[in-house]
Design an enzyme around this catalytic site. Sequence first.
Site, PDB file in Angstrom:
ATOM      1  N   LYS A 180      51.187 -74.341  76.526  1.00 18.30           N
ATOM      2  CA  LYS A 180      51.477 -73.650  77.791  1.00 18.30           C
ATOM      3  C   LYS A 180      50.175 -73.306  78.502  1.00 18.30           C
ATOM      4  CE  LYS A 180      51.825 -69.276  75.248  1.00 18.30           C
ATOM      5  NZ  LYS A 180      52.778 -68.318  74.638  1.00 18.30           N
TER       6      LYS A 180
ATOM      7  N   TYR B 127      25.473 -57.165  95.052  1.00 18.50           N
ATOM      8  CA  TYR B 127      26.282 -56.161  95.757  1.00 18.50           C
ATOM      9  C   TYR B 127      25.939 -54.761  95.265  1.00 18.50           C
ATOM     10  CZ  TYR B 127      29.369 -59.763  97.666  1.00 18.50           C
ATOM     11  OH  TYR B 127      29.881 -60.834  98.342  1.00 18.50           O
TER      12      TYR B 127
HETATM   13  C1  PLP Z   1      52.547 -68.450  73.250  1.00 14.08           C
HETATM   14  C2  PLP Z   1      53.574 -68.502  72.185  1.00 14.08           C
HETATM   15  C3  PLP Z   1      53.244 -69.000  70.915  1.00 14.08           C
HETATM   16  C4  PLP Z   1      51.842 -69.397  70.522  1.00 14.08           C
HETATM   17  O1  PLP Z   1      51.038 -68.241  70.376  1.00 14.08           O
HETATM   18  P1  PLP Z   1      49.586 -68.323  69.689  1.00 14.08           P
HETATM   19  O2  PLP Z   1      49.268 -66.904  69.403  1.00 14.08           O
HETATM   20  O3  PLP Z   1      48.673 -68.919  70.695  1.00 14.08           O
HETATM   21  O4  PLP Z   1      49.743 -69.148  68.489  1.00 14.08           O
HETATM   22  C5  PLP Z   1      54.265 -69.134  69.992  1.00 14.08           C
HETATM   23  N1  PLP Z   1      55.528 -68.766  70.286  1.00 14.08           N
HETATM   24  C6  PLP Z   1      55.873 -68.269  71.486  1.00 14.08           C
HETATM   25  C7  PLP Z   1      57.295 -67.885  71.741  1.00 14.08           C
HETATM   26  C8  PLP Z   1      54.914 -68.102  72.467  1.00 14.08           C
HETATM   27  O5  PLP Z   1      55.248 -67.593  73.660  1.00 14.08           O
END
Ligand code: PLP
Length: 372
Positions: free
Chosen positions: A41, A264
């Site tokens: 993601k 700044y």
């Molecule tokens: C983002 C996510 C993961 C992966 O998380 P990590 O901590 O990066 O391993 C696994 N399961 C769900 C439902 C997530 O939203």
Amino acid sequence: MQENEVLRDTRIEVDLFRAAKNTAMIKEMVGPDVAVMAVVKANAYGLGAVRLAPVIIENGASYLAVATLSEAVELRNACPDYPLFILGHTPDRYLGIVAEMNITQTIFSLHQAEILGSEAEKLGKKAKVHVKVDTGFHRLGKVPSDDYAREVAGMFKVGGIEVEGIFTHLALANDEENRRQYRKFTDFISLCESMGCKFRYKHIADSIACVDYPEFRMNMVRPGALIYGMRGYHKGYLPVEQAISFKSAISEIHHIKKGEGVGYDYHFIAQRDSVIATMPFGYADGYPRQFRDCGSVLIRGKRVPVIGVICMDQAVADVTDVPGVEEGDEVVIYGDGSDGSMTIQEACDILGTNKNDVLCRLTARPPRIYHI
Ligand SMILES: *Cc1c(COP(=O)(O)O)cnc(C)c1O
């Protein structure tokens, strides 16, 4: 202009070999009976999902998970054949696209199963879904109950639907809570199974849990951070290596007098005659503005402080103590630490956030350069 010119000194370098090794290491750790659903993601946490997808699949993952339909569609267009999973909720009106693009959807209502199923049937397909159970996080999914078990059993009877899996997510509050969530999950699975449900995949473990709780791997794990080389675990160990670095180069050097201000608000006031270096990256690249007064970069093997306010496109370092420093010198913003550079772990410790946050703040502006 050459085709692969990135037109900038500021860039994100992705080590595909490390991402491959990390994935293979995870697969080796969990063994042949546990499937790896790699979480890609947020554009693979900033590394680039489309580019990483084949590397991850070829090294042992059997599913790619994203958060949203928009992410799934982008990946589907690039990778027509890979199993794709949406971890989040997809609004009713888009379920036709989920069916059409052969994407596996998270689901937690019979109502959505019916909509998705009828869309799939129109296309002569079966849409795969994984049922989400809320074991305490209270984010997505319904809390275990007889009613929910009956609702899940009902999903198995919906035409055009294949209920392929069931999952939940840990809040990682503490050891006792993790175990309580796990028990709630397995009890609910047993209840559903007693009503005739059969799930091919059952999963609860993210990166941290799949290392720290081998007994939670069930027959699928969902690592994200671990693939990119982030070591978030506490009890177990897996020597994954950071697959990303963030680099730039000095654009200009200034010699300033003691007492002069920089940037700044003249937020930095030189306490001595100083040599300062302007660097062409800022918060619009994902360099946290919160690094004011606490950031540092590596130049010529030396860690030097970032001074003044972080601007949108530029930042300044105090290079008074770097012998021979020149315009054009490489600047390591985040590295793997082997050269003394700031790691993602160190950045998140300084900022008081987590590694995934530091990574996915990196914006689309810095070009990604892939090393094989
Ligand atoms: C983002 C996510 C993961 C992966 O998380 P990590 O901590 O990066 O391993 C696994 N399961 C769900 C439902 C997530 O939203």
